[in-house]
Design an enzyme around this catalytic site. Structure first.
Site, PDB file in Angstrom:
ATOM      1  N   LYS A   1       0.644  -1.339  -0.142  1.00  0.00           N
ATOM      2  CA  LYS A   1      -0.174  -0.126  -0.011  1.00  0.00           C
ATOM      3  C   LYS A   1       1.073   1.417   0.112  1.00  0.00           C
ATOM      4  O   LYS A   1       0.583   2.195  -0.766  1.00  0.00           O
ATOM      5  CB  LYS A   1      -0.917  -0.086   1.248  1.00  0.00           C
TER       6      LYS A   1
ATOM      7  N   ASP B   1     -11.005   3.058   4.353  1.00  0.00           N
ATOM      8  CA  ASP B   1     -11.337   1.847   4.194  1.00  0.00           C
ATOM      9  C   ASP B   1     -12.809   1.654   3.938  1.00  0.00           C
ATOM     10  O   ASP B   1     -13.330   0.589   3.757  1.00  0.00           O
ATOM     11  CB  ASP B   1     -10.680   1.126   5.666  1.00  0.00           C
TER      12      ASP B   1
ATOM     13  N   GLN C   1      -4.362  -1.585  10.068  1.00  0.00           N
ATOM     14  CA  GLN C   1      -4.414  -2.748   9.396  1.00  0.00           C
ATOM     15  C   GLN C   1      -5.161  -3.881  10.279  1.00  0.00           C
ATOM     16  O   GLN C   1      -4.854  -4.040  11.452  1.00  0.00           O
ATOM     17  CB  GLN C   1      -3.319  -3.196   8.899  1.00  0.00           C
TER      18      GLN C   1
HETATM   19  N1  GUN Z   1      -6.979  -6.551   6.330  1.00  0.00           N
HETATM   20  C1  GUN Z   1      -7.245  -7.328   5.297  1.00  0.00           C
HETATM   21  N2  GUN Z   1      -8.102  -6.600   4.333  1.00  0.00           N
HETATM   22  C2  GUN Z   1      -8.039  -5.291   4.911  1.00  0.00           C
HETATM   23  C3  GUN Z   1      -8.303  -4.156   4.239  1.00  0.00           C
HETATM   24  O1  GUN Z   1      -8.970  -4.008   3.314  1.00  0.00           O
HETATM   25  N3  GUN Z   1      -8.199  -2.992   5.154  1.00  0.00           N
HETATM   26  C4  GUN Z   1      -7.509  -3.123   6.356  1.00  0.00           C
HETATM   27  N4  GUN Z   1      -7.376  -2.043   6.958  1.00  0.00           N
HETATM   28  N5  GUN Z   1      -7.179  -4.182   6.727  1.00  0.00           N
HETATM   29  C5  GUN Z   1      -7.357  -5.322   6.003  1.00  0.00           C
END
Ligand code: GUN
Length: 288
Positions: free
Chosen positions: A54, A121, A98
């Protein structure tokens, strides 16, 4: 293999190039660099890889990212402190905590503490509510990635029967919500299946578009797929034999008309949609 590959990796590259142009224009006009704050609690190797990908994508598109790494023993209060600090920081436009979080931390409390205007998100209840009402502030990254993969490959969703297998808050539920809205890449008839669905295969065989988001390696087999269906695999499972999706790729590729690979399918688009949301969060600051 008879199915056509839905190449998420190359599409992500195309869309990221578009975002990079928009970011450069935005910086030129506003003298503000969009910034994403990432937060990782603990050292889960998969989460570390996701965060790195990311942040690299932010850099490629000309955006800033600031990372905060906390120990696995972090308390809920300590994490809340950090989230509040990031909420107040005018230099931070998007906040990504995350998931999953260690068990001593209540995920919902953290996600609800994020300023909804920085919730890239789209996990905050206010943003989930707006999404359900069809007036989204942000679109959730993985569902939006699935939708873009369909739209940009010319796969019509209007009037189609889409079966989503999996009812998670991150993928299944928000994706089903997006697909039943009015508009491009939506207007679908949606069925959501899960672990308690009776005769799952009978339902999945009625899907014109089948989305697998259950988190079980190679769970969807060829006998569960209607010939000519479009199959989108959201799963990323780490097995002894390496990464694999929720779809038995080799078997299903003989039945489906289109199929996403894992890796290189939905994953790169999830990241791309996060970049889109970060730029959008920053634009909303300027417009306020
Ligand atoms: N863990 C797995 N997928 C995601 C996501 O799309 N966002 C976040 N913050 N954590 C995740």
């Amino acid at each position: 293999m008879t199915a056509q590959l839905l190449d998420g990796k190359s599409l992500a590259k195309t869309i990221q190039a578009e975002i990079a142009v928009e970011v450069a224009e935005f910086i030129e006009n506003n003298k503000i660099v969009p910034c994403l704050a990432t937060v990782l609690v603990g050292a889960d190797p998969a989460s570390e890889v996701y965060i790195r990908n990311k942040r690299q994508a932010c850099e490629r598109c000309g955006m800033e990212s600031r990372h905060h790494s906390l120990s696995a023993e972090t308390t809920e209060a300590e994490l809340l402190d950090l989230v509040h600090k990031l909420n107040r920081d005018d230099g931070v436009h998007g906040i990504l905590v995350q998931l999953p979080l260690p068990k001593q931390i209540d995920e919902q409390r953290i996600l609800t503490a994020v300023n909804p205007s920085k919730d890239v998100d789209c996990f905050h209840p206010e943003n989930v509510g707006l999404l359900v009402q069809g007036r989204p502030r942000f679109l959730p990254c993985t569902p939006h990635g699935v939708q873009q993969l369909l739209v940009r490959n010319g796969i019509e969703t209007a009037g189609k029967h889409v079966v989503v297998v999996g009812r998670s808050d991150i993928v299944g539920k928000p994706l089903a919500n997006m697909l039943v809205q009015k508009g491009t890449g939506a207007d679908a008839t949606v069925t959501v299946c899960h672990s308690r669905t009776r005769d799952l295969a009978a339902v999945t065989r009625t899907a014109e578009i089948l989305v697998a988001a259950i988190g079980k390696p190679r769970f969807i087999t060829a006998d569960m797929v209607r010939p000519g269906a479009v199959v989108v695999d959201v799963g990323i499972n780490r097995t002894d034999a390496g990464l694999c999706g929720d779809v038995d790729f080799a078997g299903v590729a003989e039945v489906a008309s289109h199929i996403t690979p894992v890796p290189g399918g939905v994953g790169p688009l999830t990241i791309t949609m996060l970049l889109k949301n970060t730029l959008s969060a920053c634009r909303q600051v300027v417009l306020r």
